[in-house]
Design a protein around this motif. Structure first.
Motif, PDB file in Angstrom:
ATOM      1  N   VAL A 123      -1.621 -34.823 -11.121  1.00 37.53           N
ATOM      2  CA  VAL A 123      -0.536 -34.920 -10.278  1.00 37.53           C
ATOM      3  C   VAL A 123       0.523 -34.952 -11.158  1.00 37.53           C
ATOM      4  O   VAL A 123       1.704 -34.051 -10.759  1.00 37.53           O
ATOM      5  N   GLU A 124       0.962 -35.696 -12.155  1.00 30.38           N
ATOM      6  CA  GLU A 124       1.762 -35.903 -12.923  1.00 30.38           C
ATOM      7  C   GLU A 124       2.162 -34.546 -13.745  1.00 30.38           C
ATOM      8  O   GLU A 124       3.152 -34.021 -13.743  1.00 30.38           O
ATOM      9  N   ARG A 176       3.587 -31.734 -11.187  1.00 28.93           N
ATOM     10  CA  ARG A 176       4.864 -32.175 -11.080  1.00 28.93           C
ATOM     11  C   ARG A 176       5.696 -31.317 -12.383  1.00 28.93           C
ATOM     12  O   ARG A 176       6.930 -30.608 -12.081  1.00 28.93           O
ATOM     13  N   ARG A 177       5.275 -31.700 -13.150  1.00 31.17           N
ATOM     14  CA  ARG A 177       5.860 -31.004 -14.588  1.00 31.17           C
ATOM     15  C   ARG A 177       6.050 -29.683 -14.653  1.00 31.17           C
ATOM     16  O   ARG A 177       6.785 -28.906 -14.749  1.00 31.17           O
ATOM     17  N   LEU A 213       5.440 -27.616 -12.145  1.00 31.04           N
ATOM     18  CA  LEU A 213       6.464 -26.825 -10.910  1.00 31.04           C
ATOM     19  C   LEU A 213       7.682 -26.741 -11.464  1.00 31.04           C
ATOM     20  O   LEU A 213       8.398 -25.865 -11.072  1.00 31.04           O
ATOM     21  N   ALA A 214       8.305 -27.883 -12.189  1.00 29.59           N
ATOM     22  CA  ALA A 214       9.576 -27.998 -12.512  1.00 29.59           C
ATOM     23  C   ALA A 214       9.837 -26.813 -13.832  1.00 29.59           C
ATOM     24  O   ALA A 214      10.918 -25.989 -13.839  1.00 29.59           O
ATOM     25  N   ARG A 226       9.848 -25.826  -7.964  1.00 31.61           N
ATOM     26  CA  ARG A 226       9.652 -27.205  -7.609  1.00 31.61           C
ATOM     27  C   ARG A 226       9.927 -27.295  -5.912  1.00 31.61           C
ATOM     28  O   ARG A 226       9.523 -27.970  -5.490  1.00 31.61           O
ATOM     29  N   CYS A 255       7.392 -26.360  -3.295  1.00 30.49           N
ATOM     30  CA  CYS A 255       6.031 -26.746  -3.204  1.00 30.49           C
ATOM     31  C   CYS A 255       6.166 -28.493  -2.894  1.00 30.49           C
ATOM     32  O   CYS A 255       7.202 -29.164  -3.481  1.00 30.49           O
ATOM     33  N   ARG A 256       5.414 -28.754  -1.880  1.00 34.48           N
ATOM     34  CA  ARG A 256       5.035 -30.240  -1.792  1.00 34.48           C
ATOM     35  C   ARG A 256       3.999 -30.705  -2.417  1.00 34.48           C
ATOM     36  O   ARG A 256       2.946 -30.284  -1.734  1.00 34.48           O
ATOM     37  N   VAL A 257       3.914 -31.749  -2.921  1.00 38.42           N
ATOM     38  CA  VAL A 257       2.457 -32.235  -3.620  1.00 38.42           C
ATOM     39  C   VAL A 257       2.038 -33.380  -2.718  1.00 38.42           C
ATOM     40  O   VAL A 257       2.889 -34.314  -2.488  1.00 38.42           O
ATOM     41  N   HIS A 311      -0.453 -36.213  -2.777  1.00 36.70           N
ATOM     42  CA  HIS A 311      -1.239 -37.351  -3.765  1.00 36.70           C
ATOM     43  C   HIS A 311      -2.156 -37.982  -3.102  1.00 36.70           C
ATOM     44  O   HIS A 311      -1.858 -38.921  -2.211  1.00 36.70           O
TER      45      HIS A 311
END
Length: 446
Positions: A283-284, A287-288, A290-291, A296, A299-301, A303
């Motif tokens: 997940v970490e 997120r990186r 996507l950015a 970013r 998209c909705r993450v 977890h």
């Protein structure tokens, strides 16, 4: 005039040039230390010889004396200036001082033939490191292939397992990194059976395992010691990137670091994505990534366990990229599909297809078995790949199962149709990683 000390034997420069009042090189083209002003080369295969960069002498247009980064040029070794040519084969070291390099004689073979492969370079440097301790057993233990992620080289789990390697300590990994042009070295082990397929990777040289990898213009960053990355899935990522997803909403039930989520967003132009992942390290990285790729905001993450996902009636496409089986996610996939219009499921699965040998008499009549023609086209599948009967039966069984789940969930009939069967890679002997594109549409009331 020839300066004293200039080599004059059959292997020297003087044996390759001759005086001529009609064709003289410009004065700056020949170093004064040679004492060769006014000499010209004969017509010979040595016209490809190169001038060493360290000399810094000007190069005249049309002259054979060209600047080069090679230590071996017309002057020989940079360090000792010893003339180390001509040579019918390429040298590994200067015969005068022993410093490493290669003979510049251009007619000794093609440039590709003279160039060492990374595997050969690794083997040679290890052989020099071990000296007399080198053996055939150790040579078999040297890897011939590896994964590269930026400045990190990831070795296979069976590399450097012999006892003598352990005695070298850090010197071994520094030599490996130097030979392969890397800064960090890691070795992978078996995937842990912990439900999230955590890698068992040991960092052998370097401070951390974060790397960056580029696939099809998409940048992925992740920690190789915590997250999986399969180069074998590149064909499927390329295929996903070409799908017509403009304006669609995607739900990726097993997003990982964004293996498929990112191609859908970056190249396939999906309008929005819901990415589900329960591995905190992945997940970490997700997120990186996507950015890093500028998506970013699209998209909705989520977890957590995708089986507990609370989304309903939102998706035009659902990606189920989990092997060996994504079956536990099928009910969730049916639930998130838009109930009025339906959509497409991309279902990953490992399918076994054991060969069934025919009786000897029948085999003689039919000739070679069908399995020996893997490029024969058959049915809706990967171009150039034969769709095996086991694959077709699996796809039909999945289609029937999904149809039943949708009918049970919505209380009405649904129609499922097989759009495509994609063979991603061979996972194990007689086991293939497949993807089924299954279209699911509600049946209009009569």
């Amino acid at each position: 005039m020839v300066v004293p000390g200039t080599p004059t034997g059959p292997g020297s420069l003087l044996s390759l040039v001759s005086r001529s009042p009609r064709a003289r090189l410009p004065a700056g083209d020949v170093p004064p230390s040679w004492g060769l002003a006014g000499w010209r080369p004969r017509t010979s295969p040595f016209l490809s010889l190169r001038w060493p960069r360290s000399c810094g002498s000007p190069s005249a247009s049309g002259s054979i004396w060209k600047k080069s980064s090679s230590w071996m040029g017309a002057t020989g070794c940079r360090r000792c200036r010893g003339v180390a040519w001509p040579c019918p084969c390429w040298r590994r070291s200067c015969p005068s001082c022993g410093c490493p390099g290669r003979c510049p004689v251009g007619w000794s073979g093609s440039r590709a033939a003279r160039r060492q492969t990374p595997a050969q370079k690794l083997r040679d440097q290890l052989q020099r490191l071990l000296g007399q301790s080198w053996s055939e057993e150790l040579e078999r233990d040297v890897p011939r292939a590896w994964q590269r992620h930026g400045d990190l080289v990831l070795l296979s789990e069976d590399s450097f397992r012999a006892a003598p390697w352990e005695k070298l300590g850090t010197a071994l990994w520094e030599t490996v990194a130097s030979a392969l042009g890397a800064q960090r070295v890691a070795r992978r082990g078996r995937v842990l059976p912990d439900g999230i397929r955590s890698p068992s990777v040991t960092l052998l040289l370097g401070q951390d395992g974060w790397v960056e990898h580029v696939d099809n213009g998409i940048r992925y960053t992740f920690d190789v010691t915590k997250c999986m990355f399969s180069p074998g899935n590149i064909t499927e990522k390329l295929r996903v990137a070409s799908l017509p997803c403009s304006g669609e909403v995607l739900v990726d039930l097993y997003a990982g670091i964004g293996y498929f989520t990112l191609p859908y967003l970056v190249h396939a132009a999906a309008a929005f994505a819901h990415a589900c992942e329960w591995n905190g390290h992945a997940v970490e990285a997700l997120r990186r990534n996507l950015a890093l790729n500028g998506v970013r905001d699209r998209c909705r993450v989520h977890h957590g366990d995708s089986r507990q996902l609370e989304l309903r009636d939102v998706a035009d496409r659902v990606n189920l990229g989990l092997i060996p089986s994504s079956e536990e996610g099928w009910p969730v996939a049916c639930r998130v599909l838009k109930k009025d219009t339906g959509g497409v499921l991309h279902i990953h699965h490992n399918v076994e297809s054991l060969p069934a040998p025919a009786p000897p008499q029948l085999q003689a009549e039919r000739g070679p078995p069908e399995a020996q023609h893997p490029t024969e086209d058959c049915g809706k599948g990967t171009p150039g790949v034969r769709i095996r009967p086991e694959w077709q039966r699996w796809a039909e069984a999945v289609a029937a199962r999904i149809q039943g789940l949708l009918a049970e969930l919505h209380g009405q009939l649904w129609h499922t149709s097989i759009l495509h069967i994609q063979a991603v890679k061979s996972y194990a002997p007689h086991v293939h990683h497949l993807v089924l594109d299954l279209e699911c549409r509600p049946t209009p009331p009569a």
